[in-house]
Design a protein around this motif. Structure first.
Motif, PDB file in Angstrom:
ATOM      1  N   THR A  38       0.860  -1.303  -0.051  1.00 25.37           N
ATOM      2  CA  THR A  38       0.132  -0.193   0.036  1.00 25.37           C
ATOM      3  C   THR A  38       0.785   1.316   0.070  1.00 25.37           C
ATOM      4  O   THR A  38       0.412   2.235  -0.436  1.00 25.37           O
ATOM      5  CB  THR A  38      -0.819   0.133   1.190  1.00 25.37           C
ATOM      6  OG1 THR A  38      -0.229  -0.268   2.503  1.00 25.37           O
ATOM      7  CG2 THR A  38      -1.910  -1.179   1.157  1.00 25.37           C
ATOM      8  N   GLU A  63      -5.440   2.859  -5.609  1.00 24.22           N
ATOM      9  CA  GLU A  63      -5.661   4.391  -5.174  1.00 24.22           C
ATOM     10  C   GLU A  63      -4.648   5.233  -5.477  1.00 24.22           C
ATOM     11  O   GLU A  63      -3.530   4.777  -5.895  1.00 24.22           O
ATOM     12  CB  GLU A  63      -5.734   4.409  -3.473  1.00 24.22           C
ATOM     13  CG  GLU A  63      -6.028   5.806  -2.800  1.00 24.22           C
ATOM     14  CD  GLU A  63      -6.002   5.588  -1.329  1.00 24.22           C
ATOM     15  OE1 GLU A  63      -6.153   6.676  -0.965  1.00 24.22           O
ATOM     16  OE2 GLU A  63      -5.415   4.767  -0.686  1.00 24.22           O
ATOM     17  N   SER A  65      -4.057   9.566  -6.202  1.00 27.00           N
ATOM     18  CA  SER A  65      -4.266  11.091  -5.948  1.00 27.00           C
ATOM     19  C   SER A  65      -3.592  11.689  -7.040  1.00 27.00           C
ATOM     20  O   SER A  65      -2.325  11.802  -7.143  1.00 27.00           O
ATOM     21  CB  SER A  65      -3.974  11.380  -4.712  1.00 27.00           C
ATOM     22  OG  SER A  65      -4.111  12.908  -4.416  1.00 27.00           O
ATOM     23  N   ARG A  89     -10.261   3.945  -6.165  1.00 24.50           N
ATOM     24  CA  ARG A  89     -10.273   5.152  -5.234  1.00 24.50           C
ATOM     25  C   ARG A  89      -9.277   6.363  -5.982  1.00 24.50           C
ATOM     26  O   ARG A  89      -8.220   6.191  -6.193  1.00 24.50           O
ATOM     27  CB  ARG A  89      -9.801   5.049  -3.936  1.00 24.50           C
ATOM     28  CG  ARG A  89     -10.648   4.242  -3.046  1.00 24.50           C
ATOM     29  CD  ARG A  89     -10.142   4.088  -1.633  1.00 24.50           C
ATOM     30  NE  ARG A  89      -8.871   3.350  -1.459  1.00 24.50           N
ATOM     31  CZ  ARG A  89      -8.563   2.130  -1.667  1.00 24.50           C
ATOM     32  NH1 ARG A  89      -9.574   1.233  -1.921  1.00 24.50           N
ATOM     33  NH2 ARG A  89      -7.434   1.465  -1.619  1.00 24.50           N
ATOM     34  N   ASP A  91      -8.687  10.710  -6.342  1.00 23.86           N
ATOM     35  CA  ASP A  91      -8.698  11.557  -5.877  1.00 23.86           C
ATOM     36  C   ASP A  91      -8.422  12.864  -6.802  1.00 23.86           C
ATOM     37  O   ASP A  91      -7.208  12.897  -7.312  1.00 23.86           O
ATOM     38  CB  ASP A  91      -7.837  11.976  -4.608  1.00 23.86           C
ATOM     39  CG  ASP A  91      -8.224  13.127  -3.644  1.00 23.86           C
ATOM     40  OD1 ASP A  91      -8.675  14.108  -4.301  1.00 23.86           O
ATOM     41  OD2 ASP A  91      -7.644  13.172  -2.628  1.00 23.86           O
TER      42      ASP A  91
END
Length: 727
Positions: A38, A63, A65, A89, A91
């Motif tokens: 992660t 994930e 961003s 996910r 962002d």
């Protein structure tokens, strides 16, 4: 030589592949292993190892961003195979330039030539550009189920949501700018609730809008509202909360909620304030609630002016009886709820799953008048407890909480003026096996050195600590280096005497227990402390912190420093006196710092005679930051001048920050002048930097200011990314 290089590259890659045992595993097993990785930098290192791991990392990333500009050619013209098929996910709330819409009906930022400006002012051209950018995002991230995005107006959601209408389950909207005045009520949420049928979670904790927008949007789309299970209505910059009819309308529209966060109007002077009937209606409409957090956005002038809230103990008992699944409950009021002990006993009885509890202005939580447990002390399943503004919480109450709540891992008290260091010590000793996080703020009788000494029973076990720094020159037992100079037996006798007086019972302390207390005083090192939060009033120094007891923190990784107060009323610091950031150099692994001066108020422009402007105050607070050689990430909130609504980096601040040569990430929650940004290009290791005006109201039109503009930031970002970084 060019031919030799072309031949050697695949040979080297084969050699590297042959030397790595993980590459001998089947592809499915490699993907499964990488899915557990992660940490972002670790994943980047894996991706740089070889082409196979590069593809495997991209296929398993969940994930991401984005901080770049989605309108840049580098993103718009990526290769067709560039894709993250498993990414869920995404962002988009921090894309560059921060706060400027990348999908909007307004002209795109950064258009400088007249021809391009005329082209981008054409509505058809804007529509085509938005469609193309949204399509590229959907192609690169086809499986997005959780989205965070900055929305200045509804056009961003109008363009994005059709591509993920079937997969979006969680959405977080961010907006610190003012709400467009020409929008009808609820228009901000219209594209989302109308298009995304799978939506289950909506987070508006950093989204500024009116409370009427929320009620109108939810009532206008009953099917989408009924499908919601999590609703966070924190509302950035909220000046008022939901009244009783509005809270009832939200609860009626969303009957399946398991989580609700909302600011509410509890002021009893208003006829529609939230009271017993509104709470019972909420519990009846949403019986599946497991997380409920209700707070009040305003604070009264002083605790002496707190009135009695419209919430009674009988109403709370009925409220808790209707929510048997409740696990996390927050009711942070600014008006008193008196004699709340029976309500807490009902909470423990009616809500057996309760684990996290935050209460504000609840009085009479635990009287601890005899040996038996009462009030909040009977909630034995609690793992986190925060008590604010409880004026009758005593040392005996803390001792009872320590005996009754044996699972507490996090404990916080704010504004409890009767608690002393004796109560903190007894609580810490009772919860030594479990307590990991402690927060003690704004308690009148708890000075910093005394508080640190009282925490000696868990000094070698605590992982997170939050305290406000109040230096008292006259300590009752002179405190130095975190231990009492007086005899520990005398301190223990004093503790036992106070315990006997408060509990009205004979002393039952044994000699072995006294020896155990004395052993705690020999613990000098904060062996497991990883996070430290410090609150200072304006003008106070950090320097006494080390001598007060925080001299040995071998694994401290992150520190938050927050300064509050009016610098205009503070005396001018003596010559060569500074805040004392250089004292933090003694922490060997300190890597992250948050320095928050946003609530420090001063003169942004010319100060009166004898006063310091904000540039000098920034020099006072930032002096010595270059000595923190292990620091790699810094978030900085500049001080402000509320009269001119300005939060800007000054020249002394830029010069001092530039000397932090080890920084890799720098996030400034404010703005600055464009020519100041060239200083940061001289920082050799700086990889990621951003200016975020995440405060309400954020500046609206950057064409009317002389500070950083959108196109200026894009120019700086190109220069920053074009540099060669050694690692």
């Amino acid at each position: 030589m060019a031919d030799d290089d072309d031949v050697d590259e695949p040979v080297a890659e084969k050699a590297a592949a042959g030397g790595s045992p993980i590459l001998d595993l089947p592809e499915s097993l490699v993907l499964h292993i990488l899915s557990f990785l992660t940490d972002a930098r670790s994943r980047h290192r894996v991706a740089l190892a070889c082409t196979r791991l590069h593809a495997a990392e991209r296929a398993t990333r969940a994930e991401l961003s984005l901080r770049g500009d989605p309108r840049s050619p580098g993103f718009l013209f990526l290769a067709p195979h560039f894709c993250f098929p498993a990414l869920e996910r995404l962002d988009l709330s921090l894309v560059s330039p921060w706060g400027h819409p990348f999908l909007s009906s307004a002209p795109a930022a950064g258009a400088s030539s007249s021809s391009s400006a005329q082209h981008l002012n054409n509505p058809e051209a804007i529509f085509e550009q938005n469609e193309f950018i949204a399509g590229r995002l959907a192609h690169c991230f086809p499986a997005v189920s959780s989205l965070a995005v900055y929305c200045r107006d509804p056009s961003t959601l109008t363009n994005l949501t059709p591509y993920w209408r079937g997969s979006l389950r969680s959405v977080k909207l961010v907006r610190w700018h003012q709400r467009p005045l020409n929008l009808p009520d609820g228009a901000d949420l219209e594209p989302l609730l109308q298009t995304c049928t799978a939506l289950r979670s909506l987070d508006l904790s950093e989204f500024y809008c009116w409370v009427e927008d929320i009620v109108m949007a939810l009532t206008a789309h009953p099917a989408a509202a009924a499908a919601l299970t999590e609703l966070d209505l924190g509302l950035a910059g909220a000046t008022n909360g939901f009244n009783s009819p509005q809270l009832g309308a939200i609860a009626g529209s969303c009957p399946n909620l398991s989580k609700l966060v909302a600011p509410c109007l509890f002021n009893p002077r208003f006829p529609d304030s939230v009271g017993d009937d509104a709470l019972l209606s909420l519990a009846t409409s949403c019986p599946q609630l497991t997380v409920l957090r209700l707070s009040e956005p305003f604070e009264p002038a002083s605790t002496s002016q707190r009135e009695e809230a419209a919430i009674t103990v009988a109403g709370l008992v009925a409220f808790f009886a209707a929510l048997p699944r409740l696990e996390d409950f927050t009711m942070d009021l600014q008006y008193n709820v008196l004699e709340a002990a029976p309500a807490m006993e009902a909470l423990a009885r009616r809500c057996p799953r309760i684990k996290f509890l935050t209460l504000g202005s609840f009085q009479g939580l635990c009287k601890a008048s005899w040996l038996h447990l009462d009030g909040i002390a009977v909630c034995g399943g609690l793992e986190s407890l925060c008590v604010k503004n409880c004026q009758d919480l005593t040392d005996a109450s803390l001792a009872a909480i320590g005996r009754g709540c044996g699972r507490l891992a996090k404990f916080a008290i704010h504004g409890c003026d009767v608690v002393t260091s004796v109560g903190i010590r007894r609580l810490a000793a009772a919860l030594r096996p479990t307590l990991k996080e402690v927060s003690v703020l704004h308690c009148r009788l708890l000075h910093t050195a005394e508080c640190l000494t009282a925490l000696s029973p868990i000094r070698d076990r605590i992982e997170s600590l939050e305290i406000n720094c109040v230096w008292n020159a006259e300590q009752p037992c002179g405190v130095a280096n975190g231990t009492t100079e007086c005899n520990p037996e005398v301190f223990q006798e004093k503790e036992c005497d106070l315990e006997d007086d408060e509990l009205g019972e004979v002393s039952y302390e044994s000699a072995s227990k006294k020896c155990r207390y004395m052993e705690f005083d020999d613990i000098d090192s904060w062996e497991m402390l990883r996070s430290l939060s410090l609150w200072f009033s304006a003008g106070q120094l950090l320097s006494p912190l080390i001598s007060a007891g925080l001299d040995s923190c071998p694994v401290l990784e992150e520190i938050l420093i927050k300064v509050e107060g009016d610098c205009r009323t503070c005396p001018r610091p003596a010559s060569r006196t500074n805040f004392g950031l250089s004292d933090l150099a003694g922490f060997p692994v300190l890597a992250k710092m948050k320095l928050d001066l946003s609530e420090a108020v001063g003169y942004a422009l010319t100060a009166p005679a004898g006063q310091m402007d904000l540039s000098l105050w920034e020099r006072f607070y930032l002096h010595g930051i270059e000595s923190l050689q292990t620091l790699c990430e810094l978030e900085y909130w500049p001080p402000q001048d509320k009269e001119v609504h300005q939060r800007s980096l000054t020249l002394p601040a830029v010069g001092l920050l530039q000397r932090c040569i080890g920084l890799r990430k720098l996030f400034v929650h404010g703005t600055t002048h464009e020519h100041f940004m060239t200083f940061f290009l001289q920082m050799p290791n700086l990889r990621d930097m951003q200016l975020r005006e995440d405060y309400y109201p954020a500046p609206e039109n950057d064409l009317m200011i002389t500070e950083m503009r959108a196109e200026s930031w894009l120019r700086f970002e190109v220069q920053l990314n074009s540099r060669n970084i050694t690692d």
